[in-house]
Design a protein around this motif. Structure first.
Motif, PDB file in Angstrom:
ATOM      1  N   THR A  17       0.829  -1.201   0.000  1.00  0.00           N
ATOM      2  CA  THR A  17       0.000   0.000   0.000  1.00  0.00           C
ATOM      3  C   THR A  17       0.869   1.258   0.000  1.00  0.00           C
ATOM      4  N   HIS A  18       1.960   1.226   0.764  1.00  0.00           N
ATOM      5  CA  HIS A  18       2.863   2.379   0.790  1.00  0.00           C
ATOM      6  C   HIS A  18       3.498   2.615  -0.568  1.00  0.00           C
ATOM      7  N   ALA A  21       0.956   4.076  -2.928  1.00  0.00           N
ATOM      8  CA  ALA A  21       0.685   5.486  -2.635  1.00  0.00           C
ATOM      9  C   ALA A  21       1.815   6.363  -3.154  1.00  0.00           C
ATOM     10  N   ALA A  46      -5.238  10.902   1.312  1.00  0.00           N
ATOM     11  CA  ALA A  46      -5.731   9.588   1.710  1.00  0.00           C
ATOM     12  C   ALA A  46      -7.117   9.348   1.122  1.00  0.00           C
ATOM     13  N   SER A  51      -7.207   5.426   0.821  1.00  0.00           N
ATOM     14  CA  SER A  51      -6.188   4.777   1.639  1.00  0.00           C
ATOM     15  C   SER A  51      -6.275   5.307   3.064  1.00  0.00           C
ATOM     16  N   SER A  52      -5.628   4.611   3.971  1.00  0.00           N
ATOM     17  CA  SER A  52      -5.478   5.124   5.327  1.00  0.00           C
ATOM     18  C   SER A  52      -4.360   6.173   5.336  1.00  0.00           C
TER      19      SER A  52
END
Length: 230
Positions: A17-18, A21, A46, A51-52
């Motif tokens: 996910t990082h 992003a 976000a 995303s968180s």
């Protein structure tokens, strides 16, 4: 300020996910989704990325470390503004790096690869006609990247992409005025030179493409472009 729409980016299987992003925000900056001086927020990004906040926070830290974003003293995160001298330096560096990369790639390009480059160039025209500036810039970068990476020994792409990243917010504005700034189709000149295996002509066409994409690289064109970015 509301976060602008971010261009879509395929997410390879297994990408964290990082990393996703970071890659998507990097692309958004590189294709001018954010103008110089634009503030960004973790919450807004976000939401745009669905995303968180944690991976966005890490991506922003990484992007500031490479100069794509800037932390101000009041804790705001902004897209850096660019001075005329810095802009000219980045354009000159782009010409030097990409002329070198194009020249080195010529001997490695097959006819099939050249046809792929032609198809990418056609897609740039299609996106400009549709008014999708981000998609046109993504396709333009694919045009250049496809040429340069034909050289299996190239090591220059990370340097070139670093310059693209720093110029992205300005080039996004240039794309809004592409029909005024860009008159001669230097991509077609580059393609014809590739077919002839003429290294000098390919390098010259790429250099002209970079210069003329911002109006001939004269002082008036640069001043006008930076005024639009202010």
């Amino acid at each position: 300020m509301k976060t602008p729409p971010l261009p879509l980016l395929d997410r390879p299987e297994g990408m964290t996910t990082h990393d996703y992003a970071f890659a998507r925000l990097r692309q958004a900056i590189m294709v001018g989704s954010f103008r110089p001086g634009t503030s960004v927020t973790i919450r807004g990004l976000a939401e745009a990325l669905e995303s968180s906040p944690t991976p966005v926070r890490e991506a922003l830290r990484q992007l500031t470390s490479i100069g794509a974003l800037q932390f101000l003293e009041n804790r705001r995160i902004v897209v850096p503004r660019i001075t005329p001298a810095r802009f000219e330096e980045l354009i000159a560096l782009r010409i030097a790096l990409e002329s070198h990369a194009a020249r080195r790639a010529v001997a490695h390009l097959s006819e099939r690869q050249i046809e792929r480059i032609v198809a990418i160039d056609d897609s740039i025209e299609d996106e400009i006609r549709r008014g999708d500036q981000a998609a046109a810039l993504i396709a333009n970068q694919a045009f250049h990247r496809t040429i340069y990476t034909a050289n299996p020994d190239q090591i220059v792409m990370p340097l070139i992409e670093s310059v693209w990243l720093q110029l992205g917010p300005i080039l996004g504005i240039a794309m809004e005025h592409v029909t005024e700034l860009y008159v001669v189709d230097r991509h077609r000149e580059a393609i014809e030179a590739l077919r002839r295996r003429d290294e000098d002509a390919v390098a010259d066409a790429i250099a002209a493409d970079i210069r003329e994409g911002i109006g001939g690289f004269d002082q008036q064109a640069v001043a006008r472009l930076l005024k639009l970015a202010a």
